[in-house]
Enzyme design. Sequence first.
Site, PDB file in Angstrom:
ATOM      1  N   ILE A 402       0.826  -1.206   0.000  1.00 36.36           N
ATOM      2  CA  ILE A 402       0.000   0.000   0.000  1.00 36.36           C
ATOM      3  C   ILE A 402       0.858   1.253   0.000  1.00 36.36           C
ATOM      4  O   ILE A 402       0.518   2.264  -0.628  1.00 36.36           O
ATOM      5  CB  ILE A 402      -0.947  -0.058   1.206  1.00 36.36           C
ATOM      6  CG1 ILE A 402      -1.927  -1.229   1.028  1.00 36.36           C
ATOM      7  CG2 ILE A 402      -1.707   1.253   1.392  1.00 36.36           C
ATOM      8  CD1 ILE A 402      -2.546  -1.731   2.304  1.00 36.36           C
ATOM      9  N   ASP A 403       1.996   1.213   0.679  1.00 40.31           N
ATOM     10  CA  ASP A 403       2.877   2.378   0.746  1.00 40.31           C
ATOM     11  C   ASP A 403       3.421   2.728  -0.633  1.00 40.31           C
ATOM     12  O   ASP A 403       3.370   3.887  -1.070  1.00 40.31           O
ATOM     13  CB  ASP A 403       4.028   2.072   1.716  1.00 40.31           C
ATOM     14  CG  ASP A 403       4.472   3.293   2.500  1.00 40.31           C
ATOM     15  OD1 ASP A 403       3.811   4.341   2.410  1.00 40.31           O
ATOM     16  OD2 ASP A 403       5.474   3.184   3.226  1.00 40.31           O
ATOM     17  N   ASP A 404       3.969   1.737  -1.336  1.00 42.89           N
ATOM     18  CA  ASP A 404       4.473   1.998  -2.683  1.00 42.89           C
ATOM     19  C   ASP A 404       3.355   2.466  -3.603  1.00 42.89           C
ATOM     20  O   ASP A 404       3.556   3.366  -4.426  1.00 42.89           O
ATOM     21  CB  ASP A 404       5.118   0.731  -3.250  1.00 42.89           C
ATOM     22  CG  ASP A 404       6.565   0.595  -2.837  1.00 42.89           C
ATOM     23  OD1 ASP A 404       7.432   1.127  -3.530  1.00 42.89           O
ATOM     24  OD2 ASP A 404       6.830  -0.037  -1.800  1.00 42.89           O
TER      25      ASP A 404
END
Length: 667
Positions: A402-404
């Site tokens: 989710i961060d990327d």
Amino acid sequence: MTATTDGSAGALPPRTASASDTDTDDPVAAGGPDAAVRAMRRATDFLLARQDAEGWWKGDLETNVTMDAEDLLLRQFLGIRDERTTRAAALFIRGEQREDGTWATFHGGPGELSTTIEAYVALRLAGDAPDAPHMARAAEWIRARGGIAAARVFTRIWLALFGWWRWEDLPEVPPEIVWFPRWVPLNIYDFGCWARQTIVPLTIVSAQRPVRPAPFPLRELHTDPDRPNPARRLAPAAGWEGFFQRLDKLLHVYRRVAPKRVRRAAMNTAARWIIERQENDGCWGGIQPPAVYSLIALHLLGYDLEHPVMRAGLESLDRFAVWREDGARMIEACQSPVWDTCLATIALADAGLPADHPRLVQAADWMLGEEIVRPGDWAVRRKRLAPGGWAFEFHNDNYPDIDDTAEVALALRRVRHPDHKRMDRAIARAVRWTLGMQSRDGAWAAFDADNTSPFPNRLPFCDFGEVIDPPSADVTAHVVEMLAVEGLAHDPRTRRGIEWLLAAQEPNGSWFGRWGVNHVYGTGSVVPALAAAGLPAAHPAIRRAVAWLETVQNDDGGWGEDLRSYHEEEWIGRGASTASQTAWALLALLAAGERESKAVDRGVEWLAGTQREDGGWDEPYYTGTGFPWDFSINYHLYRQVFPLTALGRYVHGEPLGAWTVAPHRGS
């Protein structure tokens, strides 16, 4: 920045072709402090010069010598250790040893027992004599801290492979857990994806209990060689620790009576699970630990080294090696091209590179080609959610994160891509997938939704690092920022994320950093997100964050935070100034409207004053986090991308005014 008619983000004020051009009619040179402008332009040239021909960036990902030691132990176990690799690995490991004979897990950190044991054994494999001064110092230090018996479970597993430790004295991990349905506690999907990928192959290794002939004894690493593992008293049965200790004893009993056909079937199921998750380049999850244990497990089940699965796996590990000019060989725990590329794109765009600059378009092309549009393990909890996201590595289709995904979307919005419809479709898929991965509490974790079972961390087997993936402030902040840019600041799901962030603020005004060190990273992530979502600079949460950052600014004008802040409160916000952490603090302060403050002036001066002539910064300190305290990362590109982003926003202002897709800014 200017808006474009096609809905994509426009460029900052136009620049000439050279990033380092200093014509006096350039609005940047006329309006910004000269030192900041010069530093920004040197950093821009530095970063552009390091872009790959295919459009991506990747800095070295430095961790600790256990990666190198375990690589040699794997090769010894498989019978493929060669002189060139051994010599190069030993050169690197020796170079990381400290004066007291130990090895640490991060620059400037204390000696760490398990790391020192593994490094010592690797050097023994390389031929270093136990009575050599550097080896004797290490062995003495190990014995003084309890010897091998006090090492973590994973270290003792490596030693058990060669008979240096008894398998009977290790926690039992039965392969039958691969059959547990999702509703049963301690099923494999209760573990974070990195732990899950490691535990499944280790169930095979634990069931097989292989022992290769030891090339030498290790009696010098025991406090009492005749009693290497004295009996320990069990914890009280009424507590969780005592309960799981007794459960482990029952599993040891079960091992003796488990039907052979059942156990063989469980191992075969585990093997299929492993093989199905091998990536196209041969690795597993794009990270080193699952790869080494998967190779051992499959080899134990009869896969020879020429089998395509094994051959591809070994070749993938070779690609994790960084060969240095002095002949040393460092193993990366994983590689970070997607993460590095989106951060570099953001940095260059915020520093004034035109949105249609060929280098940015090339980076966007590469990122679009890396989009993952098939389901992965995340779909176990989100069966009806359509895929669409990005992973951290070159190849990791099973585990987009989710961060990327949030940061790639933010990067793509900064590029005026000729095929804007393709880009819009990719971002729309990313937004839909990200919203679908929201956890029940309103926040976001890195890889899975609602991966918060309290049980995995209590297992005797799990005595190292994080084994679950709960939501974190830094990931949630990046998602909130992305959703705000996409015009969803007032969406109920975004507001739930904001509410979670406000509730997660520490009493001192900071936020905990799960994937970066530590409160400086968390605060540097959250404040820009809250500002993007429309919280005014006068909001109490933002004012508390500003006050905290001003309080922890170092006398030299920079910011730093030592990794010891993860378990020693006095280290929170304290440490030697670093380029990346100074940039994180500046990003928060600039988002909070503090551009004219003394704290910002001093921070910018520190960045400009510590920049090298070539446009880069030195940063030996580890500012990335794998597992808080247990596993630390020095991302070599952090020292370039974050200072450039901060300098760009200082010179040009915050980029948020350019987002034509974010109409909901305000109170």
